[in-house]
Scaffold this active site. Structure first.
Site, PDB file in Angstrom:
ATOM      1  N   HIS A 153       0.836  -1.203   0.000  1.00  0.00           N
ATOM      2  CA  HIS A 153       0.000   0.000   0.000  1.00  0.00           C
ATOM      3  C   HIS A 153       0.868   1.249   0.000  1.00  0.00           C
ATOM      4  CE1 HIS A 153       0.767  -0.489   4.398  1.00  0.00           C
ATOM      5  NE2 HIS A 153       0.805   0.847   4.377  1.00  0.00           N
ATOM      6  N   HIS A 200      -5.846  -2.116   4.473  1.00  0.00           N
ATOM      7  CA  HIS A 200      -5.956  -0.961   3.594  1.00  0.00           C
ATOM      8  C   HIS A 200      -5.079  -1.191   2.374  1.00  0.00           C
ATOM      9  CE1 HIS A 200      -2.557  -0.294   6.228  1.00  0.00           C
ATOM     10  NE2 HIS A 200      -2.149   0.780   5.592  1.00  0.00           N
ATOM     11  N   HIS A 215       4.752   7.232   2.373  1.00  0.00           N
ATOM     12  CA  HIS A 215       5.551   6.019   2.238  1.00  0.00           C
ATOM     13  C   HIS A 215       4.897   4.995   1.317  1.00  0.00           C
ATOM     14  CE1 HIS A 215       2.939   4.557   5.667  1.00  0.00           C
ATOM     15  NE2 HIS A 215       3.010   3.416   4.995  1.00  0.00           N
ATOM     16  N   HIS A 247       1.530  -0.867  15.175  1.00  0.00           N
ATOM     17  CA  HIS A 247       0.487   0.140  15.011  1.00  0.00           C
ATOM     18  C   HIS A 247      -0.734  -0.217  15.847  1.00  0.00           C
ATOM     19  CE1 HIS A 247       2.424   2.311  11.830  1.00  0.00           C
ATOM     20  NE2 HIS A 247       2.380   1.318  10.968  1.00  0.00           N
ATOM     21  N   TYR A 256       9.940   1.712   9.869  1.00  0.00           N
ATOM     22  CA  TYR A 256      10.021   2.707   8.801  1.00  0.00           C
ATOM     23  C   TYR A 256      11.458   3.179   8.640  1.00  0.00           C
ATOM     24  CZ  TYR A 256       4.924   3.210   9.032  1.00  0.00           C
ATOM     25  OH  TYR A 256       3.577   2.987   9.014  1.00  0.00           O
ATOM     26  N   GLU A 266       8.240   1.438   4.282  1.00  0.00           N
ATOM     27  CA  GLU A 266       7.805   0.644   5.428  1.00  0.00           C
ATOM     28  C   GLU A 266       7.875  -0.824   5.055  1.00  0.00           C
ATOM     29  OE1 GLU A 266       3.898  -0.065   8.342  1.00  0.00           O
ATOM     30  OE2 GLU A 266       3.605   0.466   6.236  1.00  0.00           O
TER      31      GLU A 266
END
Length: 308
Positions: A153, A200, A215, A247, A256, A266
């Site tokens: 993503h 996502h 990112h 997260h 990261y 990431e």
């Protein structure tokens, strides 16, 4: 309602020195370099991806993202969505087949946040790298670096994130999976959208400038692989941004770091899944520290503010 967008297909990233960037993305991050084209763009993929490529690097005067592409189910869907995007008010451009080596016709469109996205239906499919389709082994033995399985993503920064979220939902059938909301000001701070079952496929954070790139993210198989990535970052003096940590948003385990041009990467493992009947998960803006960095529960200003 899902409308034929399957998954992220590719991202084109601007880099300042193509050869230096190739070393980073191939040898450190561990993507497989598959091609150089007539424009000297470098093409890469994760080893489980069946399409010809998912990451393209282009040498430029400044870093950032040129565009992000999504694969749709077939050419009829591509034509239908092209028409709907135009009717919605987007500036739509048709990119001929072959402009990216191995990729069919692409439909490029703008968005309220200033980012450019693409749809395509056809791309050469050489299959997974290093394993066969018949009686495949568990993984290729000669993988390099952090060994990502796929491009997963992008997180993008821009002003009108509500407008872009609405565009992706109404025209392309994306689902809002998770968000951060400032209830005091009735303002959505971040939106995480999916066209699949993943947590996502693209996400947005509200930011005063349009078209900014936070990112590109790549999937690893396990938390141990994230820790191994941290070791490699230290071994090769790669600029570290944050992590390893977890997260709160999406619950992925993450680290990261930056490429030599200052673009953030990431790598992560784990994370939630999203079915069409799942409710939107909402984080309050005053819990943003915990939402982003679940263990520390503290915001990293560089993480929030450094974009390309």
């Amino acid at each position: 309602m899902r409308k034929g967008v399957m998954r992220p297909g590719h991202v084109q990233i601007r880099v300042m020195d193509i050869e230096e960037a190739v070393v980073h993305y191939r040898d450190r991050l561990g993507l497989i370099e598959v091609n150089r084209d007539s424009q000297n763009r470098a093409y890469f993929k994760g080893w489980t991806e069946i399409d010809a490529f998912s990451v393209v690097l282009r040498q430029a005067d400044e870093p950032g993202m040129d565009f992000m592409g999504f694969k749709v189910t077939d050419s009829d869907t591509l034509a239908s969505l092209k028409r709907e995007l135009s009717e919605y008010g987007c500036k739509v451009e048709t990119i001929p087949a072959g402009e990216l080596d191995g990729c069919g016709e692409r439909v490029r469109f703008d968005s309220p946040t200033g980012h450019y996205f693409e749809l395509f239906a056809e791309k050469e499919q050489p299959g997974k790298w290093g394993v066969t389709e018949n009686n495949p082994e568990a993984w290729p033995e000669d993988l390099k670096g952090m060994r990502p399985t796929r491009f997963d993503h992008c997180l993008l920064y821009g002003d009108d994130i509500d407008g872009t979220a609405e565009l992706l939902q109404q025209v392309l059938g994306f689902q809002l999976a998770e968000q951060v909301v400032d209830k005091d000001n009735d303002l959505r701070v971040a939106a995480f959208l999916t066209a699949s079952m993943k947590a996502h496929d693209v996400a947005f954070v509200r930011h005063p400038e349009k078209g900014k790139f936070h990112h590109a993210s790549f999937y690893l198989e396990s938390w141990n692989d994230v820790l191994r990535a941290a070791d490699l970052i230290s071994m090769h003096d790669i600029p570290l941004d944050i992590g390893p940590t977890r997260h709160g948003l999406t619950h992925g385990q993450t680290i990261y770091f930056f490429d030599p041009s200052g673009n953030r990467n990431e790598v992560f493992a784990g994370g939630d899944y999203t079915y069409p009947d799942h409710p939107v998960v909402t984080w309050d803006a005053d819990k943003l520290g915990k939402a982003i960095f679940y263990h520390d529960r503290q915001l990293n200003e560089a993480f929030l503010g450094v974009v390309t």
